[in-house]
Design an enzyme around this catalytic site. Structure first.
Site, PDB file in Angstrom:
ATOM      1  CE  LYS A   1     -12.578  -1.803  -0.114  1.00 20.73           C
ATOM      2  NZ  LYS A   1     -13.442  -1.570   0.989  1.00 20.73           N
TER       3      LYS A   1
ATOM      4  CE  LYS B   1      -5.883  -7.119  -1.811  1.00 18.27           C
ATOM      5  NZ  LYS B   1      -6.063  -6.799  -0.470  1.00 18.27           N
TER       6      LYS B   1
ATOM      7  CE  LYS C   1      -4.438  -1.480   1.682  1.00 17.19           C
ATOM      8  NZ  LYS C   1      -5.502  -1.348   2.665  1.00 17.19           N
TER       9      LYS C   1
HETATM   10  P1  TYM Z   1     -10.816  -4.813   3.801  1.00 21.99           P
HETATM   11  O1  TYM Z   1     -11.760  -3.724   4.110  1.00 21.99           O
HETATM   12  O2  TYM Z   1      -9.708  -4.567   2.835  1.00 21.99           O
HETATM   13  O3  TYM Z   1     -11.613  -6.086   3.286  1.00 21.99           O
HETATM   14  C1  TYM Z   1     -12.722  -6.602   3.983  1.00 21.99           C
HETATM   15  C2  TYM Z   1     -12.678  -8.115   3.945  1.00 21.99           C
HETATM   16  O4  TYM Z   1     -12.713  -8.562   2.594  1.00 21.99           O
HETATM   17  C3  TYM Z   1     -11.630  -9.461   2.353  1.00 21.99           C
HETATM   18  N1  TYM Z   1     -11.180  -9.305   0.958  1.00 21.99           N
HETATM   19  C4  TYM Z   1     -11.008 -10.329   0.125  1.00 21.99           C
HETATM   20  N2  TYM Z   1     -11.190 -11.651   0.273  1.00 21.99           N
HETATM   21  C5  TYM Z   1     -10.942 -12.438  -0.793  1.00 21.99           C
HETATM   22  N3  TYM Z   1     -10.518 -11.954  -1.996  1.00 21.99           N
HETATM   23  C6  TYM Z   1     -10.331 -10.635  -2.193  1.00 21.99           C
HETATM   24  N4  TYM Z   1      -9.937 -10.179  -3.380  1.00 21.99           N
HETATM   25  C7  TYM Z   1     -10.568  -9.751  -1.110  1.00 21.99           C
HETATM   26  N5  TYM Z   1     -10.488  -8.406  -0.943  1.00 21.99           N
HETATM   27  C8  TYM Z   1     -10.860  -8.159   0.325  1.00 21.99           C
HETATM   28  C9  TYM Z   1     -10.549  -9.035   3.339  1.00 21.99           C
HETATM   29  O5  TYM Z   1      -9.640 -10.074   3.584  1.00 21.99           O
HETATM   30  C10 TYM Z   1     -11.377  -8.685   4.555  1.00 21.99           C
HETATM   31  O6  TYM Z   1     -11.669  -9.842   5.305  1.00 21.99           O
HETATM   32  N6  TYM Z   1      -7.764  -4.854   7.767  1.00 21.99           N
HETATM   33  C11 TYM Z   1      -9.048  -5.291   7.272  1.00 21.99           C
HETATM   34  C12 TYM Z   1     -10.223  -4.774   8.089  1.00 21.99           C
HETATM   35  C13 TYM Z   1     -10.100  -4.987   9.554  1.00 21.99           C
HETATM   36  C14 TYM Z   1     -10.352  -6.205  10.240  1.00 21.99           C
HETATM   37  C15 TYM Z   1     -10.195  -5.879  11.634  1.00 21.99           C
HETATM   38  C16 TYM Z   1     -10.684  -7.485   9.816  1.00 21.99           C
HETATM   39  C17 TYM Z   1      -9.824  -4.038  10.476  1.00 21.99           C
HETATM   40  N7  TYM Z   1      -9.865  -4.562  11.730  1.00 21.99           N
HETATM   41  C18 TYM Z   1     -10.327  -6.861  12.595  1.00 21.99           C
HETATM   42  C19 TYM Z   1     -10.832  -8.470  10.815  1.00 21.99           C
HETATM   43  C20 TYM Z   1     -10.656  -8.127  12.182  1.00 21.99           C
HETATM   44  C21 TYM Z   1      -9.221  -4.792   5.840  1.00 21.99           C
HETATM   45  O7  TYM Z   1      -8.603  -3.847   5.439  1.00 21.99           O
HETATM   46  O8  TYM Z   1     -10.211  -5.413   5.151  1.00 21.99           O
END
Ligand code: TYM
Length: 334
Positions: free
Chosen positions: A201, A198, A114
Site C-alpha cells: 500500500k 513486494k 519502514k
Molecule cells: P499487513 O497489514 O502489512 O498485511 C496483512 C497481511 O497481508 C500480507 N501481505 C502480503 N502477502 C503477500 N504478498 C504481499 N505483497 C503482501 N503484502 C501484505 C502480510 O504478510 C500479512 O499477513 N504485522 C502484520 C499484522 C499483524 C499480525 C499480527 C499478523 C499484527 N499482529 C499477528 C499475524 C499475527 C502486518 O503489518 O500485516
C-alpha cells in the site's frame, strides 16, 4: 495447559487492501475457518506506529472489517475484532517488551525498510512493533498464524519470545511456539511495476497494485500497464528465474485459478504477454470484483460493521482475560 490448535492473524487498517493482502493472507484465513478455531484482528495499534489521521483510521478499521466479511470470513463462526478494544494486547506487549532483547529487534528487516534512512525519527512504537505482534498471538496462545512471507521474521521472533518467557519463568510449554502458515503458491505477491519489490500500500504508484475495491476497468488498465518483457512465456519454471515480473503475473494467475504454475506454463508456453494479459485480467475480475462489490455494500451499513467487531471484542476479551490472569500470576503481579 491446552495445546488446542488456534489460528490468529491480523491486518493493519491503513486503507485500500490489495491483492497481496488477499492472496498472501486473507484467502488463507477463509479456508482455515473450516478446520480450526480462528481469531482475525484489525490491528489498529499497529497502524498508529506511523501517524494516522484519526478520522481515516476509524473509517479504515470498519473497512478492514468489511474486507474480512466480503472475502468470506464467517463472523459467527470466528472472532473478528479490533485490537485496541481488547486492552490485554497492550498489557502483554509491555510484559513481552521486557522479555524480548534489543539485539533481536535490531535484526528486524521490516523496521529497517519502514524507518528508512532517518531511523532516529521513527516512532519507538515502530521499533518495538514485533513485540506487540508476538503479544497479539501469544495472548490467545495461538498455534498457527497465516501470513505473507514478509511477516516470517516477525513470527520467528514471536517464537523466540515465547520460548524465553517459558524458560525465564520456568513454565515449560506455557506459550505454544506459533507456526507461520504461508500460502504454498504465492506467499509474496510482487509489485506490478517492479517484480523484485513486494506489492504494497505504501508504493506511490497506483499502477503497482490491484486494490480489492478496483473496478474492472482499473484492473484491465493496470494489467495492461504491468511491466513484462518481450519474450514469450517459457514452458518451464527455470526459464523464469531472471524474469521476476513475468513470474509474478504467472503466479498470480495460477493461484487464482487454483492450479500450480507448471500447469499454467504448459497451457501458456510459447504465447506472448499480449495474449496472456487479457486472460489474467478476466481471471482477476472474476475473483476481485465480487469481493470489491461486497466491500462497497457492507460499507453502507456502519452499524452492522460496528456490531460485528463489538461482538468479536466481547468473545476475544474473555479468552484474553483468562490467559492474562495466569500470565500475571506467573510474572508475580499481585
Ligand atoms: P499487513 O497489514 O502489512 O498485511 C496483512 C497481511 O497481508 C500480507 N501481505 C502480503 N502477502 C503477500 N504478498 C504481499 N505483497 C503482501 N503484502 C501484505 C502480510 O504478510 C500479512 O499477513 N504485522 C502484520 C499484522 C499483524 C499480525 C499480527 C499478523 C499484527 N499482529 C499477528 C499475524 C499475527 C502486518 O503489518 O500485516
Amino acid at each position: 495447559m491446552s495445546k488446542k490448535n488456534l489460528v490468529f492473524s491480523g491486518v493493519q487498517p491503513t486503507g485500500n487492501l490489495h491483492l497481496g493482502n488477499y492472496l498472501g493472507a486473507i484467502k488463507n484465513f477463509v479456508s482455515l475457518q473450516n478446520n480450526m478455531e480462528c481469531i482475525f484482528c484489525v490491528v489498529d495499534l499497529h497502524a498508529i506506529t506511523t501517524f494516522q489521521d484519526p478520522k481515516k483510521l476509524k473509517k479504515n478499521i470498519l473497512e478492514t472489517t468489511a474486507v474480512f466479511l466480503a472475502a468470506g470470513i464467517n463472523e459467527n463462526k470466528n472472532i473478528i475484532f479490533n485490537q485496541s478494544s481488547v486492552a490485554g494486547h497492550s498489557e502483554l506487549a509491555w510484559i513481552l517488551n521486557c522479555v524480548s532483547r534489543v539485539g533481536w529487534l535490531n535484526r528486524m528487516t521490516q523496521f529497517k525498510d519502514k524507518a528508512g534512512k532517518d531511523k532516529e525519527k521513527a516512532s519507538v512504537g515502530l521499533y518495538i512493533y514485533p513485540n506487540l505482534m508476538a503479544a497479539d498471538i501469544l495472548l490467545y496462545k495461538a498455534t498457527h498464524v497465516p501470513v505473507g512471507a514478509d511477516q516470517k521474521q516477525h513470527l520467528e521472533l514471536a517464537r523466540d519470545i515465547a520460548q524465553k518467557f517459558n524458560n525465564d519463568f520456568n513454565v515449560k510449554e506455557f506459550f505454544p511456539l506459533p507456526e507461520a502458515l504461508l500460502s504454498k503458491n504465492i506467499s509474496r505477491v510482487m509489485s506490478l511495476r517492479d517484480g523484485t519489490k513486494k506489492m504494497s500500500k505504501s508504493e506511490d504508484s497506483e499502477f503497482s497494485r490491484i486494490n480489492l475495491k478496483d473496478n474492472p476497468d482499473d484492473i484491465v488498465k493496470k494489467i495492461k500497464k504491468a511491466k513484462t518483457d518481450s519474450d514469450p512465456i517459457p514452458d518451464n519454471l527455470g526459464d523464469l528465474k531472471e524474469r521476476p515480473e513475468a513470474l509474478n503475473l504467472l503466479n498470480i494467475y495460477s493461484d487464482i485459478k487454483g492450479e500450480n504454475i507448471e500447469k499454467t506454463l504448459k497451457e501458456m508456453a510459447g504465447k506472448d504477454f499480449s495474449y496472456f494479459k487479457p486472460k489474467l485480467s478476466e481471471t482477476l475480475i472474476e475473483t476481485v470484483s465480487p469481493i470489491g462489490n461486497k466491500i462497497k455494500n457492507l460499507l453502507k451499513d456502519e452499524t452492522f460493521l460496528r456490531d460485528v467487531i463489538k461482538k468479536g471484542k466481547e468473545k476475544a476479551n474473555l479468552k484474553a482475560e483468562e490467559n492474562l490472569k495466569k500470565i500475571r500470576e506467573i510474572v508475580g503481579f499481585v
